[in-house]
Motif scaffolding. Structure first.
Motif, PDB file in Angstrom:
ATOM      1  N   ASP A  86      47.589  94.446  12.930  1.00  0.00           N
ATOM      2  CA  ASP A  86      48.682  94.295  11.964  1.00  0.00           C
ATOM      3  C   ASP A  86      48.119  93.920  10.590  1.00  0.00           C
ATOM      4  OD1 ASP A  86      51.242  94.343  11.014  1.00  0.00           O
ATOM      5  OD2 ASP A  86      51.877  92.454  11.938  1.00  0.00           O
ATOM      6  N   CYS A  87      47.091  94.685  10.164  1.00  0.00           N
ATOM      7  CA  CYS A  87      46.334  94.343   8.965  1.00  0.00           C
ATOM      8  C   CYS A  87      47.186  94.287   7.698  1.00  0.00           C
ATOM      9  CB  CYS A  87      45.191  95.346   8.757  1.00  0.00           C
ATOM     10  SG  CYS A  87      43.762  95.059   9.829  1.00  0.00           S
TER      11      CYS A  87
ATOM     12  N   ILE B 289      41.033  88.695   9.844  1.00  0.00           N
ATOM     13  CA  ILE B 289      41.889  88.602  11.016  1.00  0.00           C
ATOM     14  C   ILE B 289      41.094  89.070  12.226  1.00  0.00           C
ATOM     15  CG2 ILE B 289      42.826  90.915  10.538  1.00  0.00           C
ATOM     16  CD1 ILE B 289      44.744  88.081  12.295  1.00  0.00           C
TER      17      ILE B 289
ATOM     18  N   LYS C 131      50.200  93.333   7.286  1.00  0.00           N
ATOM     19  CA  LYS C 131      50.967  92.092   7.225  1.00  0.00           C
ATOM     20  C   LYS C 131      50.069  90.860   7.182  1.00  0.00           C
ATOM     21  CE  LYS C 131      54.887  89.856   9.538  1.00  0.00           C
ATOM     22  NZ  LYS C 131      55.842  89.965  10.682  1.00  0.00           N
ATOM     23  N   THR C 132      48.967  90.885   7.934  1.00  0.00           N
ATOM     24  CA  THR C 132      48.151  89.677   8.074  1.00  0.00           C
ATOM     25  C   THR C 132      47.176  89.467   6.920  1.00  0.00           C
ATOM     26  OG1 THR C 132      46.581  90.919   9.471  1.00  0.00           O
ATOM     27  CG2 THR C 132      48.296  89.634  10.590  1.00  0.00           C
ATOM     28  N   ILE C 133      46.548  90.538   6.427  1.00  0.00           N
ATOM     29  CA  ILE C 133      45.555  90.363   5.354  1.00  0.00           C
ATOM     30  C   ILE C 133      45.772  91.321   4.181  1.00  0.00           C
ATOM     31  CG2 ILE C 133      43.796  89.395   6.879  1.00  0.00           C
ATOM     32  CD1 ILE C 133      42.386  92.111   6.891  1.00  0.00           C
TER      33      ILE C 133
ATOM     34  N   LYS D 297      40.035  87.502   2.978  1.00  0.00           N
ATOM     35  CA  LYS D 297      40.858  87.195   4.148  1.00  0.00           C
ATOM     36  C   LYS D 297      40.292  87.942   5.351  1.00  0.00           C
ATOM     37  CE  LYS D 297      45.215  86.670   1.585  1.00  0.00           C
ATOM     38  NZ  LYS D 297      46.596  87.202   1.423  1.00  0.00           N
TER      39      LYS D 297
ATOM     40  N   ARG E 145      41.499  89.543  16.755  1.00  0.00           N
ATOM     41  CA  ARG E 145      42.242  89.392  17.994  1.00  0.00           C
ATOM     42  C   ARG E 145      41.348  89.838  19.147  1.00  0.00           C
ATOM     43  NH1 ARG E 145      48.153  91.642  15.841  1.00  0.00           N
ATOM     44  NH2 ARG E 145      48.674  89.735  14.685  1.00  0.00           N
TER      45      ARG E 145
END
Length: 213
Positions: A162-163, A43, A165-167, A41, A45
């Motif tokens: 927001d690691c 993420i 939660k996201t990955i 995974k 930004r």
């Protein structure tokens, strides 16, 4: 020999491609096992960035004093904060294998590192294609712990992404990432078309580059 196999051989400490047939077979077996265990995974930004005259790099709420990071980001107007992981299944596979076959566990470690690097390169290429539409070109990834970029910036970087939660990526008090086969990085985005190789400074022949890590 495909690139990820060459990378695994390099992580194992061989010079060139001198691994013997048995080692190469262990590498192939390791990649097969990792393919089933991994759940990669990523993420990213995009943030505006500012460089002060004293060399401080400002990204969101991070004020980073790092000559090596500042050099890498010279001329950039934005940065991509990036995080990636192969997932907890890889950690479990390596832990199980280390109980019964330490040699294969070592090979798994090397192959997982190569697989993570390959995954990050693929994701960076995707990001690069998107951001080029805005007239920006990416620099190589630059992670906390490189040069004088303090490892303690791992924590705010992961928070800004927001690691957890996201990955599903978290960090211990000693700045070790969980799952272990994970990475975070800052990627500069510049209006100057440098076309830095995704694989980074290690594969680039331009030794006099001012952005070099």
């Amino acid at each position: 020999m495909e690139r990820r196999v060459r990378e695994a051989v390099r992580y194992l400490g061989y010079r060139g491609n001198t691994a013997d047939d048995r080692t190469l077979q262990m590498i192939e077996d390791a990649f097969d096992a990792l393919q089933s265990a991994a759940g990669p995974k990523a993420i990213c930004r995009i943030f505006d960035m500012e460089q002060k005259q004293d060399g401080t790099v400002i990204i969101g709420n991070m004020n980073i004093k790092s000559e090596s990071l500042g050099r890498n980001l010279k001329g950039c107007s934005k940065v991509v904060l990036f995080g990636a992981t192969l997932g907890a299944g890889v950690d479990r596979l390596i832990a199980r294998t280390s109980v019964t076959d330490m040699a294969q566990a070592v090979v798994l470690q090397a192959c997982a590192a190569a697989m993570l690097e390959e995954f990050c390169d693929e994701k960076q290429e995707e990001i690069g294609r998107d951001i080029e539409r805005e007239g920006l070109w990416l620099r190589p990834r630059f992670s906390p712990g490189y040069g004088d970029f303090d490892i303690r910036f791992q924590e705010p970087l992961m928070r800004m992404l927001d690691c957890a939660k996201t990955i599903g990526l978290t960090m211990t008090e000693n700045y070790m990432m969980t799952p272990t086969k994970s990475v975070t990085a800052v990627i500069g985005a510049s209006p100057v078309k440098e076309r830095c190789p995704v694989q980074g400074c290690e594969v680039c022949e331009k030794r006099d580059c001012e952005y070099r890590r």
